[in-house]
Write an enzyme that holds these catalytic residues in place. Structure first.
Site, short mmCIF file in Angstrom:
data_model
loop_
_atom_site.label_atom_id
_atom_site.label_comp_id
_atom_site.label_asym_id
_atom_site.label_seq_id
_atom_site.Cartn_x
_atom_site.Cartn_y
_atom_site.Cartn_z
N HIS A 62 -12.02 -4.72 2.29
CA HIS A 62 -11.40 -5.79 1.51
C HIS A 62 -12.37 -6.97 1.54
CE1 HIS A 62 -7.28 -3.90 1.67
NE2 HIS A 62 -7.80 -3.38 2.78
N PHE A 63 -13.08 -7.19 0.44
CA PHE A 63 -14.07 -8.26 0.40
C PHE A 63 -13.54 -9.53 -0.26
CE2 PHE A 63 -18.10 -5.39 0.82
CZ PHE A 63 -17.82 -5.22 2.17
N ASN A 94 -6.48 -5.48 -3.83
CA ASN A 94 -5.52 -6.56 -3.59
C ASN A 94 -6.22 -7.92 -3.51
OD1 ASN A 94 -6.57 -5.43 -1.18
ND2 ASN A 94 -4.93 -6.31 0.05
N HIS A 178 -1.43 3.03 1.41
CA HIS A 178 -1.00 2.32 2.62
C HIS A 178 0.43 2.78 2.85
CE1 HIS A 178 -0.86 -1.46 5.23
NE2 HIS A 178 0.33 -0.91 5.34
N HIS A 231 -5.73 4.60 7.21
CA HIS A 231 -5.56 4.00 8.55
C HIS A 231 -4.34 4.54 9.31
CE1 HIS A 231 -3.10 1.58 5.92
NE2 HIS A 231 -4.04 0.69 5.63
N ASP A 302 -11.53 -0.66 7.24
CA ASP A 302 -10.45 -1.56 6.82
C ASP A 302 -10.86 -3.01 7.04
OD1 ASP A 302 -8.08 -2.39 5.73
OD2 ASP A 302 -6.84 -1.90 7.46
N HIS A 306 -9.80 -12.79 7.78
CA HIS A 306 -9.12 -14.06 7.57
C HIS A 306 -9.86 -15.08 8.43
CE1 HIS A 306 -5.64 -12.18 5.56
NE2 HIS A 306 -5.72 -11.25 6.48
#
Length: 442
Positions: A62-63, A94, A178, A231, A302, A306
């Site tokens: 998730h970049f 997302n 997910h 995951h 994954d 943050h």
């Protein structure tokens, strides 16, 4: 033949074992695995004492771009990937806006021109685009479809069986999930204890993962659609996945294999929080048993940063997710050194598995005719993972202080060195990954 590049004297690890070989590269492709002694090339890299692996592919990152680029962006995420020996990444939808149509995909592909590694993007599944997914999944640069059955970061969620079945009935490529039951997660929200991260595995319980995966496998079999469960975190799901390998592939992460509750939550607090959660020893050891028995097809990081300030908020206000693309390989090489898995099994999880289940064209194997993607590693190198060495914009890692045995020495993509000895080399030149199911027809 005149070669553009020769990797000389390294121990090559591929589908037929491990042995010292000289690898020749021509026009960005692997041209020979046994170059005759004395052959010259435009560039020769001495790999004596090093191991040459197929390029590592991280199939879940998730970049955060577009949208939350104060946490991470495509360029920084890609730099971390290259520094960690990763040659290609599959990025999740997302973001803000969500990647759910041709326009938002095109925007990401344009932005990705600043990436130093090769890349592909998942198309996000929604109720609004479900009937168009059969066309959207065939767009260049798309690695597959992603669906959230349990809410996580962002606004992608289809929690009901009817909506999931609609997605599975539209298209043919593998759909990544997910898998946590949203209804149970909502009911369990009352279990969250303010400021107590050890309650996170209770809120997002093993039962929520099991119930979701049971529903998902039933729908996959009903529709005859291939699925990929991301995951995996529970012992409970493993027998179910083993009984359905004809329709379901699955992934594990270094975090779930390495970190363990409640110790990780007591030590790291919000920095140990991810979805699905890091769990206790019973679940972690069961994941290792399943890995050794061949259940898992790939390992993904994954990677989902943050900021430190966001992570410092008291639970449950703290967000879930942690960086991982730069540390995936050093952590797993340390597990190899400890005897937890073989180097050959790691190669299967980081390259061959991705090639197999996502039908990648020309990557994921160290063989004649494939892209000259190599991850060169020093299995004896002793290093310490540190916050200050991380390329992610948020500037931290849950593995700070982790002592490694094994380290990526170099990252080579299509015959071009992009990282060597912890330094990035040259201008960004990442390209979209190609897939056998979407190759252009003549």
């Amino acid at each position: 033949m005149t070669y553009d590049l020769i990797l000389r004297g390294g121990t090559v690890v591929n589908h037929d074992g491990a042995g010292v070989r000289d690898v020749g590269v021509k026009d960005g492709k692997i041209a020979a695995l046994d170059v005759p002694a004395g052959t010259d090339a435009g560039e020769v890299i001495d790999c004596t004492g090093l191991h040459v692996l197929p390029g590592v592919i991280d199939t879940q990152v998730h970049f955060r771009e577009p949208g939350n680029t104060h946490k991470e962006d495509l360029a920084a995420g890609a730099r971390g990937a290259a520094l960690g020996g990763v040659t290609a990444v599959f990025e999740m939808p997302n973001t803000n806006p969500l990647t759910t149509d041709e326009a938002t995909l095109g925007d990401k592909l344009d932005r990705a021109r600043g990436m130093v590694v090769d890349h592909a993007f998942y198309m996000g599944a929604t109720r609004g685009n479900a009937e168009q997914l059969g066309e959207l999944e065939l767009l260049p640069g798309v690695c597959g479809v992603k669906l959230f059955m349990g809410a996580s970061t962002g606004n992608l969620l289809i929690e009901d069986d009817e909506g999931v079945e609609l997605v599975l009935r539209n298209g043919m490529r593998r759909v990544a999930f997910h898998s946590e039951d949203e209804y149970m997660l909502r009911d369990n929200a009352k279990l969250a204890r303010d400021g107590d991260w050890t309650s996170h595995p209770e809120v997002r319980s093993p039962e929520a993962a099991l119930r979701s995966t049971e529903r998902l496998l039933r729908l996959a079999r009903k529709t005859g659609r291939r699925i990929h469960v991301l995951h995996i975190s529970t012992a409970d799901e493993l027998p179910l996945l083993a009984a359905n390998k004809d329709v379901a592939s699955c992934e594990c992460t270094p975090q779930h294999l390495t970190l363990e509750g409640p110790e990780a939550y007591e030590r790291l607090k919000g920095f140990a929080q991810m979805n699905p959660p890091v769990r206790d020893a019973h679940h972690r050891l069961a994941l290792w048993d399943a890995l050794r028995e061949g259940l898992f097809d790939v390992i993904g990081s994954d990677h989902a940063p943050h900021t430190r300030e966001e992570k410092a908020k008291p639970y449950p206000k703290s967000p879930s997710g942690m960086p991982g693309v730069q540390t995936l390989l050093p952590v797993m090489l340390t597990h190899v050194a400890a005897g937890h898995l073989t180097l050959e099994r790691l190669v299967d999880l980081t390259s061959a598995g991705a090639n197999r289940i996502f039908q990648i064209a020309g990557k994921g194997r160290l063989a004649i005719g494939y892209d000259a993607d190599f991850t060169v590693v020093d299995l004896k190198a002793k290093r310490t993972i540190r916050h200050e060495d991380q390329a992610n914009l948020s500037g931290w890692t849950p593995f700070d202080g982790f002592e490694t045995t094994g380290w990526p020495k170099g990252t080579i993509i299509r015959g071009r060195r992009v990282m060597w000895e912890d330094s990035l080399i040259g201008e960004p030149g990442g390209e979209p990954v190609r897939f056998q199911e979407t190759l252009p027809r003549r």
